[in-house]
Design a protein around this motif. Structure first.
Motif, PDB file in Angstrom:
ATOM      1  N   ARG A 147      -2.067  55.982 -47.472  1.00  0.00           N
ATOM      2  CA  ARG A 147      -2.997  56.818 -48.240  1.00  0.00           C
ATOM      3  C   ARG A 147      -4.412  56.785 -47.690  1.00  0.00           C
ATOM      4  NH1 ARG A 147      -1.914  55.844 -53.799  1.00  0.00           N
ATOM      5  NH2 ARG A 147       0.098  56.741 -54.330  1.00  0.00           N
ATOM      6  N   GLU A 148      -4.810  55.559 -47.261  1.00  0.00           N
ATOM      7  CA  GLU A 148      -6.221  55.453 -46.877  1.00  0.00           C
ATOM      8  C   GLU A 148      -6.500  56.048 -45.492  1.00  0.00           C
ATOM      9  OE1 GLU A 148      -4.125  52.908 -47.305  1.00  0.00           O
ATOM     10  OE2 GLU A 148      -4.775  51.087 -46.259  1.00  0.00           O
ATOM     11  N   LEU A 149      -5.439  56.524 -44.802  1.00  0.00           N
ATOM     12  CA  LEU A 149      -5.645  57.065 -43.458  1.00  0.00           C
ATOM     13  C   LEU A 149      -6.721  58.158 -43.458  1.00  0.00           C
ATOM     14  CD1 LEU A 149      -4.731  57.074 -40.503  1.00  0.00           C
ATOM     15  CD2 LEU A 149      -3.023  58.789 -41.086  1.00  0.00           C
ATOM     16  N   LYS A 150      -6.628  59.061 -44.397  1.00  0.00           N
ATOM     17  CA  LYS A 150      -7.559  60.182 -44.463  1.00  0.00           C
ATOM     18  C   LYS A 150      -9.012  59.676 -44.568  1.00  0.00           C
ATOM     19  CE  LYS A 150      -8.537  64.249 -47.215  1.00  0.00           C
ATOM     20  NZ  LYS A 150      -8.169  65.094 -48.324  1.00  0.00           N
ATOM     21  N   ARG A 151      -9.182  58.701 -45.503  1.00  0.00           N
ATOM     22  CA  ARG A 151     -10.529  58.174 -45.725  1.00  0.00           C
ATOM     23  C   ARG A 151     -11.035  57.447 -44.476  1.00  0.00           C
ATOM     24  NH1 ARG A 151     -11.887  53.213 -47.174  1.00  0.00           N
ATOM     25  NH2 ARG A 151      -9.765  52.708 -47.791  1.00  0.00           N
ATOM     26  N   LYS A 152     -10.139  56.662 -43.876  1.00  0.00           N
ATOM     27  CA  LYS A 152     -10.562  55.861 -42.721  1.00  0.00           C
ATOM     28  C   LYS A 152     -10.952  56.739 -41.537  1.00  0.00           C
ATOM     29  CE  LYS A 152      -8.841  51.323 -43.526  1.00  0.00           C
ATOM     30  NZ  LYS A 152      -7.928  50.252 -43.141  1.00  0.00           N
ATOM     31  N   ILE A 153     -10.208  57.827 -41.333  1.00  0.00           N
ATOM     32  CA  ILE A 153     -10.551  58.738 -40.233  1.00  0.00           C
ATOM     33  C   ILE A 153     -11.928  59.331 -40.488  1.00  0.00           C
ATOM     34  CG2 ILE A 153     -10.002  60.983 -39.192  1.00  0.00           C
ATOM     35  CD1 ILE A 153      -7.052  60.259 -39.451  1.00  0.00           C
ATOM     36  N   SER A 154     -12.137  59.723 -41.726  1.00  0.00           N
ATOM     37  CA  SER A 154     -13.402  60.342 -42.070  1.00  0.00           C
ATOM     38  C   SER A 154     -14.571  59.357 -41.887  1.00  0.00           C
ATOM     39  CB  SER A 154     -13.273  60.827 -43.511  1.00  0.00           C
ATOM     40  OG  SER A 154     -14.473  61.233 -43.980  1.00  0.00           O
ATOM     41  N   GLU A 155     -14.339  58.088 -42.272  1.00  0.00           N
ATOM     42  CA  GLU A 155     -15.399  57.079 -42.100  1.00  0.00           C
ATOM     43  C   GLU A 155     -15.701  56.835 -40.624  1.00  0.00           C
ATOM     44  OE1 GLU A 155     -14.489  54.492 -46.141  1.00  0.00           O
ATOM     45  OE2 GLU A 155     -13.953  53.669 -44.174  1.00  0.00           O
ATOM     46  N   LEU A 156     -14.627  56.804 -39.843  1.00  0.00           N
ATOM     47  CA  LEU A 156     -14.805  56.577 -38.402  1.00  0.00           C
ATOM     48  C   LEU A 156     -15.627  57.712 -37.791  1.00  0.00           C
ATOM     49  CD1 LEU A 156     -14.108  55.057 -35.773  1.00  0.00           C
ATOM     50  CD2 LEU A 156     -12.022  56.395 -35.638  1.00  0.00           C
ATOM     51  N   GLN A 173      -1.118  53.746 -29.302  1.00  0.00           N
ATOM     52  CA  GLN A 173      -0.050  53.172 -30.118  1.00  0.00           C
ATOM     53  C   GLN A 173      -0.212  51.676 -30.318  1.00  0.00           C
ATOM     54  OE1 GLN A 173       3.180  54.752 -27.899  1.00  0.00           O
ATOM     55  NE2 GLN A 173       3.614  56.390 -29.360  1.00  0.00           N
ATOM     56  N   SER A 174      -1.072  51.061 -29.513  1.00  0.00           N
ATOM     57  CA  SER A 174      -1.251  49.611 -29.660  1.00  0.00           C
ATOM     58  C   SER A 174      -1.991  49.260 -30.951  1.00  0.00           C
ATOM     59  CB  SER A 174      -2.000  49.056 -28.455  1.00  0.00           C
ATOM     60  OG  SER A 174      -3.344  49.480 -28.502  1.00  0.00           O
ATOM     61  N   VAL A 175      -2.556  50.265 -31.606  1.00  0.00           N
ATOM     62  CA  VAL A 175      -3.220  49.995 -32.889  1.00  0.00           C
ATOM     63  C   VAL A 175      -2.136  49.925 -33.976  1.00  0.00           C
ATOM     64  CG1 VAL A 175      -4.903  50.844 -34.567  1.00  0.00           C
ATOM     65  CG2 VAL A 175      -5.229  51.291 -32.133  1.00  0.00           C
ATOM     66  N   PRO A 176      -2.048  48.779 -34.684  1.00  0.00           N
ATOM     67  CA  PRO A 176      -1.015  48.683 -35.712  1.00  0.00           C
ATOM     68  C   PRO A 176      -1.198  49.739 -36.792  1.00  0.00           C
ATOM     69  CG  PRO A 176      -2.478  46.754 -35.724  1.00  0.00           C
ATOM     70  CD  PRO A 176      -2.891  47.595 -34.584  1.00  0.00           C
ATOM     71  N   GLU A 177      -0.083  50.257 -37.282  1.00  0.00           N
ATOM     72  CA  GLU A 177      -0.159  51.349 -38.243  1.00  0.00           C
ATOM     73  C   GLU A 177      -0.932  50.950 -39.501  1.00  0.00           C
ATOM     74  OE1 GLU A 177       3.369  53.994 -39.492  1.00  0.00           O
ATOM     75  OE2 GLU A 177       3.498  53.663 -37.326  1.00  0.00           O
ATOM     76  N   SER A 178      -0.820  49.650 -39.835  1.00  0.00           N
ATOM     77  CA  SER A 178      -1.493  49.189 -41.054  1.00  0.00           C
ATOM     78  C   SER A 178      -3.008  49.331 -40.944  1.00  0.00           C
ATOM     79  CB  SER A 178      -1.131  47.730 -41.308  1.00  0.00           C
ATOM     80  OG  SER A 178      -1.497  46.967 -40.182  1.00  0.00           O
ATOM     81  N   LEU A 179      -3.506  49.279 -39.694  1.00  0.00           N
ATOM     82  CA  LEU A 179      -4.957  49.394 -39.492  1.00  0.00           C
ATOM     83  C   LEU A 179      -5.407  50.850 -39.607  1.00  0.00           C
ATOM     84  CD1 LEU A 179      -6.409  47.380 -36.474  1.00  0.00           C
ATOM     85  CD2 LEU A 179      -7.268  47.520 -38.799  1.00  0.00           C
ATOM     86  N   CYS A 180      -4.454  51.788 -39.516  1.00  0.00           N
ATOM     87  CA  CYS A 180      -4.733  53.221 -39.478  1.00  0.00           C
ATOM     88  C   CYS A 180      -5.497  53.599 -38.219  1.00  0.00           C
ATOM     89  CB  CYS A 180      -5.523  53.690 -40.698  1.00  0.00           C
ATOM     90  SG  CYS A 180      -4.656  53.398 -42.235  1.00  0.00           S
TER      91      CYS A 180
END
Ligand code: GDP
Length: 694
Positions: free
Chosen positions: A147-156, A104-111
């Motif tokens: 919106r970009e959460l999906k893309r960011k997870i996939s990139e990670l 939870q320490s990761v800010p939501e904006s960072l996804c």
């Protein structure tokens, strides 16, 4: 016994200390799957504990680098977070809570972020494994999710599923395999299915025929195969309640009872793999194989890094050894050497001149207060008798007035607390010299150590301050009543006081010059001064301090003018005093009442000389002996305070030393790693893959 993985994990931990090692990467098993595919349940079944963050809104935001250590010695299973300094946590709900907080320490904006959480779990019941849990793929971003959460997870995930890592692709049996995000992702990076293990969860939710068909999938064949599991315990019945303390045993029992019920689909003849225990064995073997196939490559990479580091050590540091201890010792030696030089250059003569300077000021104050504190006109123009200073040289030698004046001034001087003044002057001179030495020493780069040394100086000085000033006062007692001034002392006093007065005069003149410059020249200043003079004598009436000035001069200009008049008068008085001190009457001590300047100066010199004898023995010598010892002791104390590690921290404050230490540490670690890996070549390769834990 699985050997290589265990050693390689140790090696990886060592390499992590070396810092980001670009060329050496050891394989891990990365776990990917869509949300709710049962990814967490599989991992927990493998570990045998519930420990992963749960909750309907819980999105994994950071990779969890999970190292499993088979530790036959461990009495109870425990987890460790090396980056947090959290060790031996046996309560797995605390591990779960910690992971949830870190997540939870990761800010939501960072996804999501690729900054991993490192967690090590020790247990006698688990195999040595290196697993990485990644955020679950999401199909459609939720209402409140960026919106970009999906893309960011996939990139990670893409970052981690590269070789040489092994992919554990989790898909649920009750969803169409063709739509499995995990398998789609793995196919992109591992098209021939060489380093992917397929895990099909929720086998209990589909008909056995369908389940078996999935495990036999030929559309995306995987060399390492598919394993079907049921990683969820059925609702607690009497049968399973007893197993609650051991998750894996419960799961194993449940899986067995399910799969054994369908021998045609899942039996030995069927050719499919099922069960979490089977999966665990497979992971162990696959990782061991992958590690051993990477052994040579890893060895070469470490070898290259070591060569490069050794080369850098040679060219940058000429193979000069360095340690925090050695650096401290060298810095201290250097400082002590500088201090020693200072002690031989700072003794009686320096103390005397410092103290005399301070006393000169007191003498001037006394003279000003008793003799020269009237306007120059009053001083020069007679009467009133007998206190006309201009008449002093001609005054009656027995005039009680002048006797009283001189006696009071002398007594004020001898009683002003020369002891305290001397101790203060000496202590602050020594202190400021120490601070200057520190500024030039290597401690200048270490503010907290510098402060410790500076404070050590003030402690030692303060320690002796009272005793010294008392001692001085006692030693000065004989001079308090009618100090006896010898002709040579008188002559020196006369010469010295003329020098002091000339110094004062110079200061006046310099101040006058800068005033001239500030108003735009001598002529201008003269004009203002003459206006101020006239106003003072009442020749011109100026009503108050008008803000816009008067007589055509601005208020600021008038203020300068008044200052200049003051300076001029002061210079006139000083000139008068110089003349008096130089006069014939003032050549002999018998005329002391005519020449208070000379007499008081001679007394001050006598006081200073005697005080300094005492100062040198009581304060300076003591300081010279005790200070170096105190520095050493206080620094050591400082370094070992706050749980140790202070020495290393101290040395690393200097960037040059830090780089040097880093390189040496890196070299030593790489040497250690290389030795370990060569051991593996010798013994490990022969051990090969055998039966794992499980
Ligand atoms: P994740 O989001 O992929 O980590 O999935 P979870 O492990 O949290 O599982 C999602 C849901 O599926 C949970 O309610 C689990 O209890 C359930 N689940 C996981 N594995 C199985 C299984 O093998 N059988 C059944 N019936 N349910 C399962």
């Amino acid at each position: 016994m699985m050997y290589i993985t265990k050693r390689m994990i140790e090696i990886r931990n060592l390499l992590q200390k070396v810092g980001q090692s670009s060329t050496v990467t050891l394989p891990s098993i990365v776990v990917i799957g869509s949300q709710s595919s049962g990814k967490s349940s599989v991992l927990e079944a493998i570990v045998g504990h519930e420990f992963l963050p749960k909750g309907s809104n819980m999105i994994t935001r950071r990779p969890i680098e999970l190292t499993l250590v088979n530790d036959p010695e461990a009495r109870a299973d425990y987890g460790e977070f090396p980056d947090l300094g959290l060790t031996r946590v046996t309560d797995f709900s605390l591990i779960q809570k910690t992971l949830t907080e870190l997540n939870q320490s990761v800010p939501e904006s960072l996804c999501v972020t690729d900054d991993p959480i490192r967690l090590t779990i020790h247990s006698p019941k688990i195999p040595d494994l290196s697993l990485i849990d990644l955020p679950g793929y999401i199909q459609v971003a939720g209402e409140n999710q960026p919106r970009e959460l999906k893309r960011k997870i996939s990139e990670l995930c893409d970052k981690y599923i590269r070789g040489p890592n092994i992919i554990l692709a989790i898909s649920a049996a009750d969803t169409d395999l063709a739509n499995s995000t995990a398998l789609q992702a793995s196919r992109r990076v591992d098209p021939r299915g060489e380093r992917t293990i397929g895990v099909i969860t929720k086998m209990d939710l589909v008909e056995p025929e369908k389940g078996a068909a999935i495990l036999n999938d030929r559309q995306y064949p995987l060399r390492l195969g598919y394993v079907g599991v049921i990683s969820k315990l059925p609702p607690q019945t009497g049968l399973f309640r007893r197993e609650a303390s051991n998750l894996l045993a419960g799961i194993n029992r449940n899986e067995k009872s399910f799969f054994n019920s369908y021998p045609a689909q899942f039996g030995p003849e069927s050719g499919v793999s099922t069960g979490t225990i089977t999966l665990r064995k497979k992971l162990l073997q696959v990782l061991e194989q992958q590690m051993s196939s990477r052994l040579q490559e890893t060895t070469d990479a470490i070898q290259r890094e070591l060569e490069e580091t050794t080369y850098q050590f040679k060219v940058q540091y000429n193979e000069q050894p360095m340690s925090a201890e050695a650096y401290l010792a060298a810095s201290l030696d250097d400082f002590k050497h500088q201090f020693h030089e200072f002690t031989s250059s700072f003794g009686r003569a320096q103390l005397n001149s410092l103290l005399k300077d301070a006393l000169d000021q007191k003498v001037l104050d006394q003279l000003a207060a008793r003799y020269w504190n009237r306007p120059i006109e009053d001083l020069l123009v007679a009467p009133p008798e007998p206190d006309n200073i201009a008449d002093l040289p001609k005054a009656d030698p027995d005039s009680p007035y002048w006797h009283r004046q001189l006696d009071t001034a002398t007594s004020a001087l001898t009683r002003l607390g020369v002891g305290r003044l001397a101790a203060t002057v000496a202590a602050s001179a020594v202190q400021s010299n120490i601070d200057k030495l520190l500024d030039k020493s290597s401690f200048a780069k270490h503010p907290s150590a510098r402060k410790v040394i500076s404070e050590a100086a003030s402690t030692v000085l303060a320690d002796r301050s009272y005793a010294t000033s008392d001692g001085i006062e006692i030693s000065l007692k004989p001079y308090k009543f009618d100090p006896d001034i010898q002709p040579d002392e008188w002559a020196q006093g006369r010469e010295h006081v003329v020098g002091v007065l000339e110094g004062e005069l110079k200061q006046c003149q310099a101040a006058m010059k800068s005033l001239e410059a500030s108003v735009g020249g001598k002529k201008k200043l003269k004009e203002v001064m003459s206006f101020v003079d006239k106003a003072r004598k009442g020749e011109i009436i100026v009503e108050g301090d008008h803000p816009s000035g008067a007589g055509g001069f601005s208020a600021a200009l008038l203020a300068r003018g008044r200052e200049a008049v003051f300076l001029r008068d002061r210079a006139d008085i000083i000139n008068l005093r110089i003349l008096a001190a130089k006069s014939r009457q003032c050549r002999r001590p018998e005329n002391k009442y005519y020449c208070p300047e000379v007499f008081l100066d001679a007394v001050a010199s006598k006081l200073a000389r005697n005080a300094v004898l005492f100062l040198q023995v009581e304060m300076l010598h003591d300081f010279y002996v005790r200070f170096p010892r105190e520095v050493e002791a206080k620094l050591r104390e400082h370094m070992s305070a706050a749980g140790g590690g202070g020495l290393e921290r101290f040395a690393r404050e200097d960037p040059k030393v830090r780089r040097h230490l880093d390189l040496i540490q890196r070299k030593e670690l790489l040497e250690l790693v290389l030795a370990k890996i060569e051991d593996l070549h010798r013994f490990g390769a022969g051990a090969g893959a055998g039966a794992g834990v499980g």
